[in-house]
Design a protein around this motif. Sequence first.
Motif, PDB file in Angstrom:
ATOM      1  N   GLU A 238      58.181 -34.773  48.055  1.00 28.58           N
ATOM      2  CA  GLU A 238      58.188 -34.139  46.741  1.00 28.58           C
ATOM      3  C   GLU A 238      58.454 -32.634  46.882  1.00 28.58           C
ATOM      4  N   ILE A 239      57.846 -32.044  47.902  1.00 29.27           N
ATOM      5  CA  ILE A 239      58.053 -30.610  48.148  1.00 29.27           C
ATOM      6  C   ILE A 239      59.523 -30.344  48.433  1.00 29.27           C
ATOM      7  N   TYR A 240      60.092 -31.170  49.298  1.00 27.43           N
ATOM      8  CA  TYR A 240      61.502 -31.003  49.639  1.00 27.43           C
ATOM      9  C   TYR A 240      62.379 -31.076  48.385  1.00 27.43           C
ATOM     10  N   GLN A 241      62.062 -32.028  47.513  1.00 25.90           N
ATOM     11  CA  GLN A 241      62.871 -32.193  46.300  1.00 25.90           C
ATOM     12  C   GLN A 241      62.913 -30.938  45.442  1.00 25.90           C
ATOM     13  N   GLU A 242      61.792 -30.199  45.414  1.00 25.51           N
ATOM     14  CA  GLU A 242      61.802 -29.007  44.567  1.00 25.51           C
ATOM     15  C   GLU A 242      62.217 -27.743  45.324  1.00 25.51           C
ATOM     16  N   GLY A 246      66.327 -29.020  49.079  1.00 33.69           N
ATOM     17  CA  GLY A 246      66.387 -30.339  48.437  1.00 33.69           C
ATOM     18  C   GLY A 246      67.325 -30.345  47.234  1.00 33.69           C
ATOM     19  N   ILE A 247      67.357 -29.229  46.532  1.00 33.45           N
ATOM     20  CA  ILE A 247      68.254 -29.133  45.372  1.00 33.45           C
ATOM     21  C   ILE A 247      69.713 -29.166  45.850  1.00 33.45           C
ATOM     22  N   SER A 248      69.987 -28.461  46.939  1.00 31.70           N
ATOM     23  CA  SER A 248      71.344 -28.504  47.496  1.00 31.70           C
ATOM     24  C   SER A 248      71.709 -29.935  47.864  1.00 31.70           C
ATOM     25  N   TYR A 249      70.755 -30.628  48.484  1.00 36.01           N
ATOM     26  CA  TYR A 249      71.001 -32.022  48.883  1.00 36.01           C
ATOM     27  C   TYR A 249      71.275 -32.887  47.655  1.00 36.01           C
ATOM     28  N   ALA A 250      70.424 -32.749  46.627  1.00 43.06           N
ATOM     29  CA  ALA A 250      70.551 -33.616  45.453  1.00 43.06           C
ATOM     30  C   ALA A 250      71.844 -33.342  44.679  1.00 43.06           C
TER      31      ALA A 250
END
Length: 434
Positions: A238-242, A246-250
């Motif tokens: 969850e931390i990575y996602q925010e 993580g945003i670059s990945y998504a």
Amino acid sequence: MDAQDGGSVPTNWWTTGRLAIIGFAGVLMVLAAILVINASSTDTIIAAGEGINVLEGSTNECVECHASTTPGIVEQYGVSTMALANVGCEDCHEVAADYPGALEHEGTHILGSPSAAMCSDCHPAEVRQFNASRHALPAYVAMVGAGALNPEHLEMYESIPEGGFNPDRERNSLYHLEGPAITRFACEGCHNVGAPAADGSVGECQACHLRHEFSLEQVRKPETCNHCHIGPDHPQFEIYQESPHGISYATGGDDWNWDVESGRATAVDFPAPTCALCHLSGFGSMGTTHDVGDRLTWFLFAPVSEPRPDANSNRVRMQTVCLECHNGTFVDEFYADADAATLAVNDWVLESREIVKPLQDAGLMTPEPFDEPIDFEFFNLWHHWGRTAKFGAWMQGPDYTQWHGAYEVLHSLAELREMVDDKLKEAGLEPAGG
Ligand code: HEC
Ligand code: HEC
Ligand code: HEC
Ligand code: HEC
Ligand code: HEC
Ligand code: HEC
Ligand code: HEC
Ligand code: HEC
């Protein structure tokens, strides 16, 4: 390449059609054995790009029959680089009749679930690194306790430099409290990554390398780690996602070069890191490792974090990854700030111990774990909120450092003070007055 370290050259050609594929790759066919080795990286491109199932039309016994009994497995394995490199079902599954765990099968003997010992024939370095990590025996011990190990495994466990660190055994009690009907689907779903097999080897490589694809893309993506590194006590996913990473990945990950050869990845292939890239992958000048502790400075999962035995060299290795994309001052300042956040959380956890101490001194807490509300509050404070605050700081998740972390720690400290005072008063003693 490790596969060649043992000198074993695959000889079981799937089909003659395979030769055509290799011919197409434009590799000179002088000696078949040399060709298999040299062709592998060119073949990777063909397999990854076009998803060709090299097992189609194979006359191999296992494949022929399994194409109808378990077609999904044959399909998945058929597009893997290992199938292309002529590694057969037999190489992982077939064993001698007296091998621990051997099942009699169609005139031979097999393992239903190949152990790490099978991989180590061809990938000794990966298995060695994995065994030296907390993904191996330490993960298993965290669940069942060191007492469950046989003498050979106990010795192996104790020889892992960063493995023996296990400051709080109270968590193991949940395993026994909840019982096997639950833990089979709970703790074991994550901690069996380090379980010993019948043949004495350790760990489940397939916890990350999901069945039969053995795809670099799959294992490099954060969703792979998400199976276990999630939830209130270790919300790394969850931390990575925010995080900006993580945003670059998504938002951009679809265009990243996921199949780049191991050890060759750079910021051109990955403009931002995934979990694997920071913790495991070769990146820029950093080599690949299967020891996920190899780049860590602190024991963050502990109630009160301490530096690791190899803290300084570990730190340099992680920073080498950061420095592929960030400048030195940025990285140094970030590390200094995150160190300070770690120490601030340590202080809160030490404070919680002081709060509870009068109750313990007066014998007003039962010795049994998790049998009264205060046990849960005292545990959550560090196990959920303290750890989350630290992980959030180190992996760029402000909401986790703040609202799921520090704020909850403060809340728990207030709850604990009140609980302790109430219990002292109930027993006719002076409240601590915190
Ligand atoms: C004639 C058909 C046939 C051949 C040949 C065959 N298998 Fe199987 N295999 C099966 C069937 C059917 C099952 C499912 C058995 C069951 O459900 O009890 C199975 C099951 C398995 C399993 C799962 C075992 C378990 O209990 O988890 C593995 C692994 C396996 N086969 C590997 C192989 C390998 C490797 C070879 C070649 C050495 C091979 N098989 C050859 C038909 C075959
Ligand atoms: C690189 C090693 C490797 C190769 C090669 C390999 N397997 Fe497996 N196989 C595994 C592992 C690891 C498992 C255990 C996965 C698990 O239990 O989650 C497994 C499990 C299985 C199972 C039982 C799981 C199930 O869902 O039924 C079958 C059947 C099987 N393999 C068939 C095959 C066949 C057929 C081939 C060749 C086409 C093959 N395997 C090639 C590693 C391998
Ligand atoms: C008989 C030797 C052999 C065995 C046994 C074996 N491998 Fe491999 N493996 C190879 C070879 C050869 C390659 C290189 C394929 C290539 O790069 O073309 C490879 C590549 C890989 C890759 C990288 C795939 C890629 O796309 O680059 C992974 C992951 C892997 N193996 C995992 C495993 C695991 C896990 C096991 C045990 C369950 C295992 N291997 C067992 C020979 C083996
Ligand atoms: C969703 C997967 C998951 C489940 C379910 C799970 N754990 Fe864990 N556990 C983890 C992860 C991931 C870590 C590592 C956290 C870190 O290093 O930051 C961990 C850490 C731990 C640790 C601290 C590390 C150590 O070696 O001391 C203990 C103890 C532990 N778990 C015990 C348990 C027990 C007992 C259960 C069941 C009651 C359980 N866990 C259920 C994933 C899980
Ligand atoms: C925590 C997840 C995880 C586990 C468990 C794991 N791997 Fe890997 N593995 C990875 C990742 C991530 C990569 C890709 C590294 C990269 O980016 O190059 C990888 C790559 C590989 C490769 C190809 C690259 C190389 O190092 O040459 C092999 C072979 C491999 N793993 C074997 C194994 C074996 C054998 C085991 C069990 C002892 C295992 N892995 C367990 C995550 C894992
Ligand atoms: C099947 C579950 C599982 C998967 C999948 C998994 N992990 Fe873990 N991981 C664990 C457990 C359990 C621990 C805690 C081990 C311990 O300290 O006892 C852990 C610990 C760690 C640690 C801390 C190691 C240390 O020395 O304290 C890191 C870093 C880590 N994992 C990274 C990853 C990455 C990156 C991935 C994905 C490529 C991944 N993990 C996939 C279960 C898993
Ligand atoms: C930008 C690089 C980066 C990314 C991306 C990243 N991490 Fe981390 N991770 C770190 C750093 C730095 C630390 C703290 C290291 C230390 O102790 O010095 C850390 C700590 C951890 C820990 C705690 C180990 C302990 O001591 O308890 C785990 C587990 C972990 N990461 C897993 C993951 C997972 C899973 C992902 C993806 C969902 C991920 N990380 C993404 C850099 C990263
Ligand atoms: C592959 C490249 C890459 C690597 C490796 C990498 N980062 Fe990043 N990082 C980025 C990108 C892209 C961003 C998004 C913001 C930007 O463009 O500067 C970012 C943002 C950040 C931010 C947030 C900056 C802000 O303004 O909010 C921090 C902090 C950070 N990274 C720390 C680290 C640390 C620490 C490491 C190593 C453990 C690391 N990064 C490794 C690419 C990378």
